[in-house]
Design an enzyme around this catalytic site. Structure first.
Site, PDB file in Angstrom:
ATOM      1  N   LYS A 184      33.659  38.107  35.612  1.00 44.38           N
ATOM      2  CA  LYS A 184      34.531  39.083  35.662  1.00 44.38           C
ATOM      3  C   LYS A 184      34.085  40.444  34.685  1.00 44.38           C
ATOM      4  O   LYS A 184      33.744  40.508  33.626  1.00 44.38           O
ATOM      5  CB  LYS A 184      36.319  38.654  35.148  1.00 44.38           C
ATOM      6  CG  LYS A 184      37.519  40.124  35.183  1.00 44.38           C
ATOM      7  CD  LYS A 184      38.398  39.204  35.417  1.00 44.38           C
ATOM      8  CE  LYS A 184      39.009  40.604  34.833  1.00 44.38           C
ATOM      9  NZ  LYS A 184      41.065  39.512  34.642  1.00 44.38           N
TER      10      LYS A 184
ATOM     11  N   SER B 271      44.268  39.991  38.317  1.00 40.01           N
ATOM     12  CA  SER B 271      43.502  41.322  38.592  1.00 40.01           C
ATOM     13  C   SER B 271      41.541  40.479  38.374  1.00 40.01           C
ATOM     14  O   SER B 271      41.143  41.302  38.493  1.00 40.01           O
ATOM     15  CB  SER B 271      43.918  41.145  36.512  1.00 40.01           C
ATOM     16  OG  SER B 271      43.253  40.763  35.643  1.00 40.01           O
TER      17      SER B 271
ATOM     18  N   SER C 206      46.316  36.076  36.178  1.00 38.59           N
ATOM     19  CA  SER C 206      45.112  36.510  37.043  1.00 38.59           C
ATOM     20  C   SER C 206      43.881  35.980  37.490  1.00 38.59           C
ATOM     21  O   SER C 206      43.188  36.452  37.979  1.00 38.59           O
ATOM     22  CB  SER C 206      44.726  37.834  35.546  1.00 38.59           C
ATOM     23  OG  SER C 206      45.288  38.703  36.466  1.00 38.59           O
TER      24      SER C 206
HETATM   25  N1  GLN Z   1      50.066  40.258  36.599  1.00 40.66           N
HETATM   26  C1  GLN Z   1      50.064  40.258  35.223  1.00 40.66           C
HETATM   27  C2  GLN Z   1      49.727  41.484  34.570  1.00 40.66           C
HETATM   28  O1  GLN Z   1      50.055  42.340  35.745  1.00 40.66           O
HETATM   29  C3  GLN Z   1      48.836  39.535  34.807  1.00 40.66           C
HETATM   30  C4  GLN Z   1      47.282  39.747  34.822  1.00 40.66           C
HETATM   31  C5  GLN Z   1      46.415  39.043  33.796  1.00 40.66           C
HETATM   32  O2  GLN Z   1      46.393  37.697  33.954  1.00 40.66           O
HETATM   33  N2  GLN Z   1      45.285  39.683  32.984  1.00 40.66           N
HETATM   34  O3  GLN Z   1      50.122  41.799  33.395  1.00 40.66           O
END
Ligand code: GLN
Length: 453
Positions: free
Chosen positions: A78, A153, A177
């Protein structure tokens, strides 16, 4: 363990024995990426030295030198985890040309086991999002169902595994994410207990929750990677060696957590729970917890506060551009929101209240885990929407309702594929989530392996 034929482990064995070269394995991935990535938009930066890196491993094998457990494996990372010499832009224009000068601890551990880093993959900007649509470089495709979002994400990490672009990938999970995109792309994603894996070299989203985790084709692959990346690291003060808490896997009691989700998703999960638990002779029953409905309201004030604070380093002097001038809408929302709720006149009211609620939710789970060995619930509460469909911010935040709980409680969680649901002409992957108490990571992986097909 597990119901899936393990191709990856067999391949590693072949490389070790010289029946397949690391170079060939890596070349296969590179060729596939080169021919398909234009359409898929999964890989943001291919590692230019990748074939040389693979050749060095083949040399070691030829000379009969000791080789690592991931010999010649191709890995995608990532784009918010530092890999020396590669562009680590966090899916953002803010860091568009930021070339990393060092390896994150997890990356170094993979390299020490002779893995090969194929490149950096797409993600929601600074890991903010659950759909993959917040990347400054465009959403990547979901290889299992091209019309739908890949989830986020860590969108490129999950899509990269699903597309066959790598042997496994790393993502980061702050509120889901790793698990959410795994669910949407029909692969496995594992979030270790908070502190089980070093975050040194991860560009932070929210320090209280961030964890790095593996994504793979099956649970066993994630288990192999977790065993390598886990453990105390002096460079991350919250990292630690968990004493491996063992369960009697012959006599498990599983709680199925009542939580709002799409009917069809629940039907799939229930079918799977009944089938596996009956086969294994495990007890299971429904559990209702009072405070889980507060998950989103508790998670976001903490995220806004810590994200605002964490992004103050992006003032355009040392790295890239000033974040407020170069970021997308969601990142700006969190910066402005975080700035507002941390104003001196509020004296930490929102953040402190959210931390209190976090403790209450954690306590409730602690009690539940006294009664049950593992808990099961959906990963993504709805079917992922079509790319380009207009969704409100509230609805997008609601996608996180089932995943933020594990981060709030600092526990381990895994998403395993649980079949497909037909919807508007698409066959959409569904993920099932298993939660285990802090330090039960290795047993959670074993049990997760029983629930995958
Ligand atoms: N969807 C969640 C957020 O936007 C989690 C994102 C993540 O785990 N990095 O905060």
């Amino acid at each position: 363990m597990g119901g899936v034929n393990n191709m990856f482990k067999q391949k590693l064995e072949q490389i070790k024995q010289g029946k397949l070269t690391a170079e060939q394995n890596i070349k296969n991935f590179v060729d596939k990426i080169k021919s398909e990535n234009k359409e898929m938009n999964i890989v943001l930066h291919l590692n230019e030295r990748v074939i040389e890196d693979a050749k060095k491993i083949d040399e070691k094998i030829k000379k009969g030198e000791r080789v690592g457990k991931l010999v010649g494996a191709g890995v995608l990372i990532k784009s918010c985890i530092n890999v020396k010499g590669l562009i680590c832009n966090c899916g953002s224009k803010t860091l568009e040309n930021y070339k990393s000068g060092y390896n994150a601890s997890v990356v170094q551990k993979l390299l020490d086991e002779d893995a090969v880093i194929l490149g950096m993959v797409n993600c929601d900007e600074f890991a903010c999002g659950s759909t993959g649509e917040n990347s400054a470089f465009g959403v990547c495709k979901n290889p299992k169902v091209m019309s739908r979002i890949p989830g986020g994400s860590s969108s490129g990490s999950a899509a990269g595994v699903a597309a066959g672009f790598c042997d496994f990938a790393l993502g980061s999970d702050t509120g889901g994410s790793v698990r959410a995109p795994a669910s949407c792309c029909g692969v496995v994603g594992f979030k270790p207990s908070y502190g089980a894996v070093s975050r040194y070299g991860l560009i932070d989203m929210c320090m209280s929750f961030d964890q790095i985790g593996p994504l793979g084709e099956c649970v066993e692959d994630c288990e192999l990677v977790f065993d390598i990346i886990k453990g105390k690291d002096e460079k991350d003060a919250v990292s630690r060696d968990f004493e491996d808490k063992k369960k009697d896997l012959k006599k498990l009691k599983i709680g199925v957590l009542k939580i709002n989700a799409d009917k069809e998703i629940w039907r799939k999960i229930r079918e799977r729970v009944e089938k596996v638990c009956n086969e294994k002779n495990w007890k299971f029953e429904d559990v209702e917890l009072e405070y889980i409905s507060l998950g989103i309201q508790t998670y976001y004030p903490i995220v806004y506060t810590e994200f605002f604070s964490g992004t103050r380093k992006f003032d355009g002097r040392k790295y890239g551009f000033k974040i407020e001038d170069s970021c997308g809408e969601e990142v700006l929302r969190r910066i402005l929101g975080g700035k507002e709720i941390t104003k001196a006149e509020f004296a930490g009211k929102y953040y402190r209240r959210a931390l209190k609620a976090k403790k209450i939710i954690e306590k409730e789970f602690e009690n539940a885990f006294k009664k049950y060995d593992f808990l099961i619930l959906p990963t993504f509460p709805k079917l992922p929407h079509k790319v380009g469909e207009k969704i409100s911010v509230e609805d997008i935040y609601d996608y996180d309702a089932c995943t933020v709980l594990a981060n709030l409680c600092e526990i381990c969680a895994i998403s395993v594929p649980c079949g497909f649901v037909e919807d508007k002409g698409d066959k959409v992957p569904v993920g099932m989530q298993l939660l285990g108490w802090k330090g039960c990571d290795s047993d959670l992986l074993k049990v997760g392996g029983e629930f995958e097909k």
